[in-house]
Each structure stands twice: as structure tokens, then as C-alpha cells.
Design an enzyme around this catalytic site. Structure first.
Site, PDB file in Angstrom:
ATOM      1  CE  LYS A   1     -20.338   8.935   4.635  1.00 39.99           C
ATOM      2  NZ  LYS A   1     -18.965   9.477   4.730  1.00 39.99           N
TER       3      LYS A   1
ATOM      4  CE  LYS B   1     -13.898  19.824   6.940  1.00 44.03           C
ATOM      5  NZ  LYS B   1     -14.969  19.424   6.004  1.00 44.03           N
TER       6      LYS B   1
ATOM      7  CG  HIS C   1     -12.075  11.169  -3.596  1.00 45.93           C
ATOM      8  ND1 HIS C   1     -11.595  12.059  -2.651  1.00 45.93           N
ATOM      9  CD2 HIS C   1     -11.728  11.694  -4.793  1.00 45.93           C
ATOM     10  CE1 HIS C   1     -11.000  13.073  -3.249  1.00 45.93           C
ATOM     11  NE2 HIS C   1     -11.066  12.878  -4.560  1.00 45.93           N
TER      12      HIS C   1
ATOM     13  CE  LYS D   1     -19.401  10.803  10.012  1.00 45.24           C
ATOM     14  NZ  LYS D   1     -18.027  10.847   9.579  1.00 45.24           N
ATOM     15  NE  ARG D   2     -25.353  12.574   1.085  1.00 48.96           N
ATOM     16  CZ  ARG D   2     -25.619  12.816  -0.197  1.00 48.96           C
ATOM     17  NH1 ARG D   2     -25.131  13.888  -0.772  1.00 48.96           N
ATOM     18  NH2 ARG D   2     -26.393  12.012  -0.881  1.00 48.96           N
TER      19      ARG D   2
ATOM     20  CB  THR E   1     -12.399  16.053   5.414  1.00 53.98           C
ATOM     21  OG1 THR E   1     -13.718  15.989   4.861  1.00 53.98           O
ATOM     22  CG2 THR E   1     -11.391  15.629   4.374  1.00 53.98           C
TER      23      THR E   1
HETATM   24  C1  26Q Z   1     -20.885   8.977  -9.367  1.00 56.59           C
HETATM   25  C2  26Q Z   1     -21.634   8.641 -10.504  1.00 56.59           C
HETATM   26  C3  26Q Z   1     -22.948   9.022 -10.611  1.00 56.59           C
HETATM   27  C4  26Q Z   1     -23.534   9.767  -9.598  1.00 56.59           C
HETATM   28  C5  26Q Z   1     -22.792  10.106  -8.486  1.00 56.59           C
HETATM   29  C6  26Q Z   1     -21.484   9.705  -8.376  1.00 56.59           C
HETATM   30  C7  26Q Z   1     -20.691  10.094  -7.177  1.00 56.59           C
HETATM   31  C8  26Q Z   1     -20.841  11.348  -6.624  1.00 56.59           C
HETATM   32  C9  26Q Z   1     -20.123  11.720  -5.512  1.00 56.59           C
HETATM   33  C10 26Q Z   1     -19.775   9.238  -6.592  1.00 56.59           C
HETATM   34  C11 26Q Z   1     -19.047   9.627  -5.458  1.00 56.59           C
HETATM   35  C12 26Q Z   1     -19.226  10.876  -4.911  1.00 56.59           C
HETATM   36  C13 26Q Z   1     -18.527  11.370  -3.716  1.00 56.59           C
HETATM   37  C14 26Q Z   1     -17.645  10.708  -3.011  1.00 56.59           C
HETATM   38  C15 26Q Z   1     -17.032  11.269  -1.799  1.00 56.59           C
HETATM   39  O1  26Q Z   1     -17.403  12.338  -1.342  1.00 56.59           O
HETATM   40  N1  26Q Z   1     -16.059  10.581  -1.198  1.00 56.59           N
HETATM   41  C16 26Q Z   1     -15.428  11.050   0.017  1.00 56.59           C
HETATM   42  O2  26Q Z   1     -14.291  11.802  -0.335  1.00 56.59           O
HETATM   43  C17 26Q Z   1     -13.684  12.416   0.798  1.00 56.59           C
HETATM   44  C18 26Q Z   1     -12.548  13.283   0.316  1.00 56.59           C
HETATM   45  O3  26Q Z   1     -11.493  12.493  -0.116  1.00 56.59           O
HETATM   46  C19 26Q Z   1     -13.221  11.368   1.792  1.00 56.59           C
HETATM   47  O4  26Q Z   1     -12.744  12.033   2.944  1.00 56.59           O
HETATM   48  C20 26Q Z   1     -14.376  10.443   2.167  1.00 56.59           C
HETATM   49  O5  26Q Z   1     -13.881   9.383   2.982  1.00 56.59           O
HETATM   50  C21 26Q Z   1     -15.017   9.880   0.908  1.00 56.59           C
HETATM   51  O6  26Q Z   1     -16.151   9.108   1.242  1.00 56.59           O
END
Ligand code: 26Q
Length: 814
Positions: free
Chosen positions: A558, A664, A363, A552-553, A660
């Protein structure tokens, strides 16, 4: 939320009386209240329990069927499931919205009022977690036997509130009124080891791991119901429990805290979701979480497989394990351990078996977001797994060298030797998987040319693309019932079962009557959102203005910062030439910043400071307002998306894997202003380039511009930009604290890594093109209709069918 939900064959509304009796029974015997003493939460719980009984019937039938047929099953491993609220969605999927509304009304309770007090299950940070939730719902709908595995966090994503313009965080408490959807399964408890030593070990042979510490993983199951109650899948979440929760001796000796030490240490594992949406936190607790849920899930699925099929060797025929990013990548080593050590399969055969069972979705390509763990930590916490990883690496590097003597082993290795020795989790997930996928066409092709390029050379067919999808049940039928009704009228009511027919809506794009209805639906949605904004922020927004939303975050890539800078430029321009015919706008922002991400928090601060100035300026108030909606979550998204006229998808090209939210908004008829990034490109293909406003550098151009140090020249070319930067850094929006944004602006001038400055001028011009479109309502609503009509393909049902066909190799009915 007063709009009625689609009434269709699935919603006969016939059993109001029965439902009423069931609710009363639950209230009396499960909750122990009478109608006279029941509060809103009691009614909600009683109603959910009554509905849950029906869901359980479907759920059990689905489970029995899949056992009977011995079909292959998907195990979706994800550290995040961002479910949001379930009551309205489950009712609608079950076709009981009308009956429930009636039953509750007879009991003097308003369905819409109790729906909105259900807490969001916010066991996720953002896109990746919400995707997992959409996919479970689609699998239940399509009939893909599936179990989602994750962690039952006591506290989901933190609650955000704004004080003095700044983000503050408070713990999230979704379990205060318990969780009526879940069923605790204490009989499904597994022991999970940590630490200790490995004995009787030979290279590539069996070994025995003697952990020095262990915790229990207890299962909690939640049914996820598919559309028209076609089926249900199980979301199984693990809670950590201590083996010895109480040291009685210590307690009796007066050490009341120490007596609970083991319990606290164990339970910390499932206590909180990591509030970080990209950069891997280096904490040991995070690694413990990852191993805890991966190991519990694998024990559970292997046990079940052996019980049903007798032998671990047939696992690949009956199970597909999908890794949602690298967070469960330890599954590769853990499954090797189970198969080699516990089931005495030899290494090569075990490796084929593991590889044929596992697949991995990536991702993100941001280098700082790729998970790595120090070898030293892994050796201490998971010594057997570290051995296995070294062994996998040795075999792989040997093969790579044999095939390509010139290969750069340092880039291929599972161990990164550059920053201390660290395990590359993306490499581990890649090697252990038969298929690896990206989440949009652009992202998948960048995977092949960047991070995974050396691995891709060796495994040229392993990387595939499955563009993300969203469930139309929640994001269209549920969030925008009025539009769904109009679509049923114009495209046929089969749209509720075949979203593909939404393309028929395109025939209505020039029909003035349909355009007017779309506009009226939008206006009603905007009024609903305006009420919410007034309650949450005290701001009364102009519903006749264009609602322009970026939700979004909050992350530098972004580029919420670029949006707010452009907002300031617009504000200045309006003040400079107030007599011009400006198109009125409400700029809507919402999103959380990771608690340690100071730059992102500054941006939130700036948005709120700008809002305070702009919203109080009588000169511009009718034409420009800025709102930051606090505590963004799934429920807020469900309110904002159907009310938005314009969707901001403005990430630096090459950095947003897919997005995503973009899908929407477009499905709900918002126009997109966006960059050539992630799934925006595919949205453009489907809605047509006249119906989306694209601007900015391409991913290749971004790459080429990275080294340049010409930001002052860039600023010099845009008078708007130089004025805004000057004003912000001088404290024009923070008069009480004039230096507040000096660093933010200085950093931007110094290194424009995210192309905020370089893309600014094309972004500003694109916004003016949007104004021109808005000025012509006929042209606007035509485009809105074409956006809705073009986005059926982004259904998560389509995405799941692709996973089933291309990755899981499972037949599904079409
Ligand atoms: C990893 C290690 C330690 C702490 C946190 C993390 C961590 C947590 C969450 C790393 C990444 C995430 C989340 C990533 C994420 O949400 N990515 C998004 O995924 C969506 C679904 O595929 C995409 O549409 C987005 O573009 C992408 O940013």
C-alpha cells in the site's frame, strides 16, 4: 458530530413522547437504574434497547415473510464482519434520529454524546470485513433474504496506541458493557468435532467420523436493519463453549486451574480475531476457528433447510452459500461430508449439489496471502475432511488429464507438493464453487492470468467480476449529513432511495454557489476532524490547508512509505526555497500494522518521527503538518473521509484487489491521487480522467520490472529520492537512535519489490499537479463535485444486485 442527519419521509420525528417512555422503561426494568443514577453507558443501552424493540418487529416480519414465501436465501460466510458502531446507523435507517434526539433531550441526555461512546464492533481486519458489513446492510435494504455467519470474538482487532512513535497493541474490549444488539440463542447450539478417526470408509463412499474432541458452538444473533427499515437480516455469530466447562473432581481436589482446562481450550476458539490482514498464520488455532464456524453454520443451515423443505437434495434451489475468501473454504469438504455421510447421497450427486450451492469471492492474489494448510495438520485435526479433499482431488485430476493430457497436474492439484504437502484452500474453494469472483475488473482479469490460470483453462466461464461497493447510508448520509442534504436539494430527495440520481449533481459542477457550499461543508467536516486530532494527538492542524489522507492497513504494497518519503522531499524543498508559493498541506495517516509485521511497524515509526520534526519546525509549520491518528477503525474512517480533500490510493499496480476506501473518499468529494490498480481504474472511468490524478507503472510494467536490479540508477535519476534516503538512513529523523531506519532503507535499495523507488518520481510530480489544482479553487471544487456525481455506481446495492443476478440467481426488485 453536530451536523443534522437528513430529515426525510423516513424520519418523521413524530413519536418523541412514546420513545421517551420506552427509554425510561428500559432504564428502569432492563438496566435497573433511575435517571438520577444512570451514567452515559446506561442511557446508551436503554436507548439501544428501546430502538431494538422496533427493529425486532421488522426483523421478525422479514423472517416470517421469507419463510412463508420459501424464497432462496443467501448464507454469507465470513470470518470477519467489521460493523463499527450501530446506534446512529440503525436510528437513521429506521428514520428515528430526530425522535430519539428529542426523547433523549427531554431526559437531559445529548444524543451525539452517547453515540460516540458506543464501542466499534471491530470483528475484522480491514477491507474484507468491512465489505461483509456493507453487503449485509444492502441485502437488508434490497430485500435479499440473507444470514451472515461468523465468529463472536471476545476481542476484536487489537487497540493501537503510539508510544515513542511506535505502535503498541492492547487487547480490544468491546464487550465490557455487554452488547445490547445481540440475542443469545442457547437453543441453537451445535456440537463441533475435532480429531479422532474415520471408520467404515470406502473410496467415494459413506464413512463415519468419530472425533476425539468436541466443542459447542452457541449462536448469537444481531439484526442488521436496512434503509427505511425496509427489512432486516440476521448476523449469526458463533461462540465456543466447552462441553464440560468444569471438572468438579479436579476442582474439589484443589486443582483449580486444571479443572477449567477444557473450558479454556474450547473457549480459545472464539476468543480473539487474528490480527493479520494478509499472510496466513500457520497456527492450528486459526484452522480450528475456520472449521468451527464453517461447521456450525452448515449444520445450522442444513437443519433449517430440511425442516422447511424436507430433503437436502433441494438445497441448491433454496440456498446460496457465499464464501468470503478462503477462510470458510472447508465448507466444500464439510458439506460433502454432511451430504454423503449423514444423508447417504452418492458422491457424484453430492458433488453436483455442493457445487451448485457454493460460490467464492477472492480478495487477494498475493502469493504469500493464499491460504494453505499442512496435510499432516489437517489429517490430525480433520481426518474425514482430508479424505474428502483427496477424493475430490483424485476425481478432478483424472478429469483434467482426460481432457488435456498435457496439463500440468502439479499446478492444478489441491495439494501443493513444493513446500511440504499442503492443501491449497483457494483451489478447494474454486473447485467446490459454481462461480468464483474477483472484486474489481483488473483483479478479476489478473485472476484469470495468474493464480487461477490453470483452473481457468479447464473452467473458462467460472470466474466473474463483481466490483466491490460501499453502503451510501453509512458512508455518505451518515458520515456526511450536510453533503447529503445538499445532494437532496440539487438532485432531488429521491436520492435517499435511489443513489443513481447523484449523477445530476454534475450539472452543478460549474455553479459558484454550489461550489461554495461544498467548500463550506468540507471546512466544517475538517474542523470536526481537527478537534478530534487535537484531542487524540495534541496537534492543532490548519483547517485551511489541503487535508491529504492515507488511511488503511499498513502494508508494504500500500506504500505508506512512498507517501512519507515524498512528504520528506516536500519538507526539504520548502526549507530550501521558503519564498516559493507552497500549497499548505496536512498529511494524515492512520492504520494498523499486523503485530508481527516489523517492516510495517517501522513505517509507522518513521511517520511519527517525521511528524515530530516537521510539526515543530517554525519555518514550515504553516504549510506542512504530519499527523498519525492512532487506533484506526470504522469510526475514525467516518470522521476522516468527509474531511479529506485528497485521497491517497497508491498501491503497487496489480496488488490491491479493489480497495473500498478509494470509493468512500471519491463519493464524499475527495480527489484521488492513485495508481492504475484495483477499483481506481473504474473510479477513473466514472469520474473522468481529468478529475483524478493517476501516476505510476501499470500492472504489466510492474511484472516486467520485477527481476531488474537497477535501483541505484533509479535513485540516481531523482535527486529528491537520493537525498531523502540518505537523510533517513543517517538518522535525520531519529537523532537519538540514528540507525533506526538503516535496515529499512538498505532493504529498499536492495530489492524494490513494491516499486516504491521506481514509482517515486512520477508520484512526486503527480503531487505537484495536485498542488496546481488546489491553487485554483474553482477548478478544485468543480472536480470534487464531479467525483461525488460519478460515484453512485459504487453503491453496495449495485454490487448486491449483481451478485443476486449473476451468482445467486435470485430475483430482486429493482
Ligand atoms: C488468513 C489466514 C490466517 C490469518 C489471517 C488471514 C487473513 C485475514 C484477513 C487473510 C486476509 C485477510 C483480509 C484481506 C482483505 O481485507 N482484503 C481486501 O479485501 C477488500 C474487499 O474486497 C479489497 O477491497 C482489498 O483490496 C483487499 O486487500
Amino acid at each position: 458530530m453536530t451536523a443534522s442527519r437528513p430529515r426525510s419521509a423516513a424520519d418523521p420525528g413524530g413519536d418523541t413522547a412514546v420513545l421517551k417512555q420506552e427509554i425510561l422503561r428500559k432504564l428502569t426494568y432492563s438496566i435497573g437504574k433511575t435517571p438520577a443514577t444512570a451514567g452515559d453507558h446506561d442511557w446508551l443501552t436503554a436507548a439501544i434497547l428501546a430502538l431494538r424493540d422496533r427493529i425486532i418487529d421488522t426483523w421478525q416480519q422479514t423472517t416470517i415473510d421469507s419463510y412463508r414465501t420459501g424464497r432462496k436465501r443467501v448464507y454469507y460466510l465470513s470470518l470477519e464482519f467489521l460493523i463499527g458502531r450501530s446506534f446512529a446507523n440503525a436510528l437513521s435507517n429506521f428514520g428515528l434520529t430526530g425522535a430519539m434526539r428529542g426523547a433523549l433531550a427531554e431526559l437531559g441526555v445529548d444524543l451525539e454524546a452517547i453515540e460516540t461512546i458506543e464501542p466499534d464492533a471491530a470483528l475484522g481486519n480491514g477491507g474484507l470485513g468491512r465489505l461483509a458489513a456493507c453487503y449485509l446492510e444492502s441485502m437488508a435494504t434490497i430485500g435479499v433474504p440473507c444470514r451472515g455467519y461468523g465468529i463472536r470474538y471476545d476481542h476484536g482487532l487489537f487497540k493501537q496506541f503510539i508510544a515513542g512513535g511506535q505502535q503498541m497493541e492492547a487487547p480490544e474490549e468491546w464487550l465490557t458493557f455487554r452488547n445490547p444488539w445481540e440475542l443469545e440463542r442457547p437453543e441453537n447450539t451445535y456440537q463441533i468435532g475435532f480429531g479422532g478417526a474415520v471408520v467404515d470408509t470406502t473410496p467415494f463412499g459413506r464413512a463415519t467420523w468419530a472425533p476425539s474432541e468436541s466443542v459447542f458452538a452457541v449462536a448469537y444473533d444481531t439484526p442488521i436493519i436496512g434503509w427505511r427499515s425496509a427489512g432486516a437480516v440476521t448476523l449469526r455469530l458463533w461462540r465456543a463453549r466447552a462441553e464440560n466447562p468444569l471438572q468438579l473432581k479436579a476442582f474439589n481436589e484443589g486443582d483449580h486451574l486444571g479443572a477449567h482446562a477444557e473450558r479454556n481450550r474450547a473457549e480459545a476458539i472464539s476468543s480473539v480475531l487474528y490480527p493479520n490482514d494478509s499472510t496466513p498464520a500457520g497456527q492450528e488455532l486459526r484452522l480450528r476457528q475456520e472449521y468451527f464456524f464453517t461447521a456450525a453454520s452448515l449444520q445450522d443451515l442444513v437443519r433449517r433447510h430440511i425442516q422447511q423443505f424436507g430433503n437436502v437434495r433441494s438445497l441448491p434451489e433454496k440456498a446460496s452459500i457465499q464464501l468470503n475468501d478462503t477462510h470458510p473454504a472447508l465448507a466444500v469438504a464439510e458439506l460433502m461430508r454432511i451430504v454423503v455421510d449423514d444423508h447417504a447421497v452418492d458422491w457424484s450427486e453430492a458433488w453436483s449439489l455442493v457445487n451448485a450451492t457454493i460460490s467464492y469471492t477472492n480478495h487477494t492474489l498475493l502469493p504469500e496471502a493464499l491460504e494453505t494448510w499442512p496435510v499432516s495438520l489437517m489429517e490430525r485435526l480433520l481426518p474425514r475432511h482430508m479424505q474428502i479433499i483427496f477424493a475430490i482431488n483424485a476425481r478432478f485430476l483424472e478429469r483434467a488429464l482426460a481432457e488435456t493430457p498435457t496439463a500440468d497436474l502439479s499446478r492444478l492439484s489441491l495439494i501443493d507438493e513444493h513446500h511440504g504437502r499442503r492443501v491449497r484452500m483457494a483451489h478447494l474453494a474454486f473447485l467446490g464453487s459454481h462461480t468464483v469472483n474477483g472484486v474489481s475488473e483488473l483483479h478479476s482479469s489478473l485472476m484469470r492470468t495468474t493464480v487461477f490460470e490453470p483452473l481457468h483453462r479447464i473452467f473458462p466461464t467460472r470466474i466473474r467480476n463483481v466490483t466491490n461497493g460501499i453502503t451510501p447510508r453509512r458512508w455518505l448520509f451518515g458520515a456526511n449529513a450536510a453533503l447529503a442534504e445538499l445532494l437532496a436539494e440539487t438532485c432531488g430527495s429521491e436520492i435517499f432511495d435511489d443513489i443513481g440520481v447523484i449523477d445530476r449533481f454534475a450539472r452543478c459542477c460549474g455553479d459558484a454557489a454550489v461550489q461554495q457550499r461544498v467548500a463550506a461543508i468540507r471546512l466544517a467536516n475538517k474542523e470536526r476532524l481537527a478537534d478530534y486530532i487535537r484531542r487524540e494527538t495534541g496537534i492543532a492542524v490548519n483547517v485551511r490547508a489541503m487535508f491529504d489522507a492515507q488511511i488503511k492497513r499498513v502494508h508494504e504494497y500500500k506504500r505508506q512509505l512512498m507517501n512519507i518519503i515524498e512528504t520528506i522531499a516536500l519538507y526539504d524543498a520548502m526549507r530550501a526555497e521558503p519564498y516559493l508559493d507552497w500549497q499548505p498541506r496536512v498529511k494524515i495517516f492512520a492504520g494498523k500494522a499486523a503485530s508481527n509485521y516489523l517492516t510495517a511497524k517501522r513505517v509507522i515509526n518513521l511517520i511519527n518521527d517525521v511528524a515530530a520534526v516537521v510539526n515543530n519546525d517554525a519555518m514550515t509549520r504553516d504549510r506542512l503538518q504530519v499527523v498519525f491518528i492512532p487506533n484506526y477503525n470504522v469510526s475514525v474512517a467516518e470522521l476522516v473521509i468527509p474531511a479529506a480533500d485528497l485521497s491517497e490510493q497508491i498501491s503497487t499496480a496489480g496488488m490491491e484487489a479493489s480497495g473500498t476506501g478509494n470509493m468512500k473518499f471519491a463519493l464524499n468529494g475527495a480527489l484521488t491521487i492513485g495508481t492504475l490498480d484495483g477499483a481506481n481504474l473504474e473510479i477513473r472511468e466514472r469520474v473522468g480522467e481529468d478529475n483524478i490524478v493517476i501516476f505510476g507503472m501499470t500492472a504489466d510494467e510492474v511484472e516486467a520490472a520485477r527481476g531488474r536490479s537497477d535501483t541505484e540508477a533509479v535513485i540516481g535519476r531523482s535527486p529528491y529520492l537520493s537525498d531523502v534516503l540518505e537523510a533517513v538512513s543517517q538518522g535525520a529523523f531519529s537523532p537519538g537512535d540514528p540507525g533506526r531506519y538503516a535496515d529499512l532503507v538498505r532493504d529498499l535499495r536492495h530489492n524494490d519489490w513494491f516499486m516504491t523507488l521506481r514509482d517515486f518520481e512520477t508520484y512526486r510530480q503527480a503531487q505537484r499537479r495536485v498542488d496546481a489544482l488546489w491553487a485554483d479553487p474553482g477548478a478544485w471544487w468543480r472536480r470534487s463535485i464531479l467525483n461525488t456525481a460519478g460515484c453512485g455506481w459504487f453503491s453496495s446495492d449495485r454490487a448486491i444486485r449483481q451478485y443476486a443476478a449473476d451468482i445467486w440467481h435470485m430475483p430482486v426488485e429493482t
